[in-house]
Scaffold this active site. Structure first.
Site, PDB file in Angstrom:
ATOM      1  N   SER A   1       0.854  -1.362  -0.213  1.00  0.00           N
ATOM      2  CA  SER A   1      -0.058   0.398   0.006  1.00  0.00           C
ATOM      3  C   SER A   1       0.809   1.266  -0.148  1.00  0.00           C
ATOM      4  O   SER A   1       0.074   2.149  -0.635  1.00  0.00           O
ATOM      5  CB  SER A   1      -0.545   0.098   0.730  1.00  0.00           C
TER       6      SER A   1
ATOM      7  N   LYS B   1     -11.373   1.451  -2.528  1.00  0.00           N
ATOM      8  CA  LYS B   1     -10.365   2.183  -2.900  1.00  0.00           C
ATOM      9  C   LYS B   1     -10.731   1.866  -4.745  1.00  0.00           C
ATOM     10  O   LYS B   1     -11.836   2.842  -5.012  1.00  0.00           O
ATOM     11  CB  LYS B   1      -9.249   1.199  -3.602  1.00  0.00           C
TER      12      LYS B   1
ATOM     13  N   HIS C   1      -4.818  -3.235  -3.013  1.00  0.00           N
ATOM     14  CA  HIS C   1      -4.669  -2.054  -3.802  1.00  0.00           C
ATOM     15  C   HIS C   1      -4.455  -2.406  -5.644  1.00  0.00           C
ATOM     16  O   HIS C   1      -4.494  -1.769  -6.154  1.00  0.00           O
ATOM     17  CB  HIS C   1      -3.631  -1.283  -3.705  1.00  0.00           C
TER      18      HIS C   1
HETATM   19  C1  LIG Z   1      -7.318   0.112   3.115  1.00  0.00           C
HETATM   20  C2  LIG Z   1      -6.764  -1.500   3.018  1.00  0.00           C
HETATM   21  C3  LIG Z   1      -7.543  -2.131   4.125  1.00  0.00           C
HETATM   22  C4  LIG Z   1      -8.191  -1.418   5.117  1.00  0.00           C
HETATM   23  O1  LIG Z   1      -9.745  -1.371   3.777  1.00  0.00           O
HETATM   24  P1  LIG Z   1     -10.890  -0.626   4.582  1.00  0.00           P
HETATM   25  O2  LIG Z   1     -11.449  -0.851   3.977  1.00  0.00           O
HETATM   26  O3  LIG Z   1     -10.019   0.486   4.037  1.00  0.00           O
HETATM   27  O4  LIG Z   1     -10.380  -0.522   6.117  1.00  0.00           O
HETATM   28  C5  LIG Z   1      -6.573  -3.407   4.184  1.00  0.00           C
HETATM   29  N1  LIG Z   1      -5.676  -3.689   3.614  1.00  0.00           N
HETATM   30  C6  LIG Z   1      -4.853  -2.798   3.085  1.00  0.00           C
HETATM   31  C7  LIG Z   1      -3.440  -3.525   2.312  1.00  0.00           C
HETATM   32  C8  LIG Z   1      -5.365  -1.590   2.978  1.00  0.00           C
HETATM   33  O5  LIG Z   1      -4.811  -0.583   1.999  1.00  0.00           O
END
Ligand SMILES: *Cc1c(COP(=O)(O)O)cnc(C)c1O
Length: 390
Positions: free
Chosen positions: A180, A240, A208
């Site tokens: 990330s 995302k 991602h």
């Molecule tokens: C953003 C993210 C999460 C968390 O997801 P949310 O739905 O925002 O709680 C989990 N793992 C990774 C790698 C992330 O980047």
């Protein structure tokens, strides 16, 4: 007597001194390259809305229809009365899209990771994690009470020798598909081979990669041509690239039924609004159909990397929309971020503990809704940064 929380003040002060203090920016506009932040017009490069779907008219219309059909709230947890037809159909569509027998919705990715790991592991089991794994995978491993083993980033020899030492209990290797904060892709092919050899489960958090990589955006696992056999546990997030909110786990019937029975972050929380599920269904169709969004991203990333190289910016090994520029100290990263802000460009400074000590950075992200002109402007401003201090 009223107890005051004054004893918290020194730690807050320490964080300020160490350039680690975090503050929110207030957005008065939808997600998108150009927006209004704290009352000012900015060009933004820090959203995870990689495909530009968070503010798509079809997604918004689906959410409105969803609200008209189901109301604003779900009213209860999935196992009580909160599991709507919208949630149910979305789960079926996610299973079909990922090519897996079942999928299960969670309210957030953070909760999905906590739920999976604590449901599948316990004392006497072991979990293996890359040092740069997302906080939610780390926290999930800790919450599970399994033996916790971490290895240096992408060090497959280290993982191999750790797995060889595994004697009893279940073994789970949990990994970010795309890291990330660095943007690099996990070596899933080698990891799958190691896991097969050690009889370990492989879990990929594709927050991602889902929507961005692989055939029609099926994600990192698909990009490596791996499937259920090699990667029995897939987690994807919906906030995302998909542009809405929530997360899902996809896998076998046994996996999903176990999670429904045992994942506490699934059982003991209110289901997300059905309207969000309807919006996600509309968005998922666009993810599959709009190949041009992934193409546009590739073009913008290529343009950025070439331009950045020309002006001597220290790029990282990343082909994804996450293109960090490491500053080193938190102070330097903050300085850069503020300098950019002065030029009307919004990029957040990512500092420890989100990234390791000494690797504070600007985390630049691109979206299919950026234009080549946006990237040009970014490069122009970046070329004015004082790099010598980095
Ligand atoms: C953003 C993210 C999460 C968390 O997801 P949310 O739905 O925002 O709680 C989990 N793992 C990774 C790698 C992330 O980047």
């Amino acid at each position: 007597m009223i107890t005051s929380l004054k004893s918290l003040q020194p730690e807050l002060e320490r964080r300020k001194q160490a350039h680690l203090y975090r503050a929110r920016r207030v957005y008065d506009s939808p997600q998108g390259p150009e927006g209004v932040v704290d009352g000012r017009h900015v060009l933004s490069f820090c959203s995870n809305d990689y495909l530009g779907l968070a503010n798509h008219p079809e997604v918004i219309a689906a959410m409105q229809r969803g609200a008209e059909t189901y109301g604003a709230g779900s009213g209860a947890a999935h196992l009580v009365s909160g599991h709507s037809r919208a949630h149910h159909v979305l789960e079926e569509e996610l299973a079909e899209f990922t090519g897996r027998p079942r999928a299960l919705l969670f309210s957030t990715g953070y909760m999905a990771n906590l739920g999976v790991m604590s449901a599948l592991l316990g004392r006497g089991d072991s979990v293996y994690e890359d040092r740069l794994n997302h906080a939610s995978l780390i926290d999930g491993g800790l919450l599970s009470r399994a033996n916790f083993k971490r290895y240096a980033h992408a060090d497959m020899d280290a993982l191999q020798s750790q797995l060889q030492g595994h004697a009893k209990g279940e073994a789970l290797v949990a990994i970010d598909g795309v890291f990330s904060m660095d943007g690099d892709i996990a070596p899933l092919d080698r990891m799958a081979t190691l896991c097969r050899g050690a009889d370990a489960w492989l879990m990929v958090d594709d927050a991602h990669g889902f929507g961005v990589l692989g055939e029609q955006g099926r994600g990192t696992i698909d990009r490596f041509n791996l499937g259920l056999k090699e990667v029995p546990i897939m987690m994807g997030t919906l906030g995302k690239a998909v542009g809405t909110s929530g997360a899902f786990v996809a896998g076998s019937d046994e996996l999903i039924e176990t999670l429904i029975q045992q994942a506490r972050s699934y059982i003991f929380t209110t289901a997300t609004p059905p309207a969000v599920a309807e919006a996600t269904r509309a968005s998922l169709r666009l993810v599959q159909k709009d190949e041009w969004r992934r193409e546009r991203l590739k073009t913008l990333i290529g343009q950025f990397r070439q331009g950045a190289e020309e002006i001597g910016l220290p790029l990282m090994e990343s082909e994804t929309p996450i293109q960090p520029i490491v500053a080193g100290t938190s102070e330097q990263a903050l300085k850069w971020s503020r300098q950019l802000e002065g030029e009307g460009i919004q990029i957040s400074a990512i500092r420890p503990p989100t990234v390791p000590e000494g690797s504070a950075r600007l985390r630049i992200t691109f979206s299919a809704s950026h234009t080549p002109e946006h990237v040009e402007r970014l490069l122009e401003v970046l070329s004015g940064l004082e790099l010598s201090e980095a």
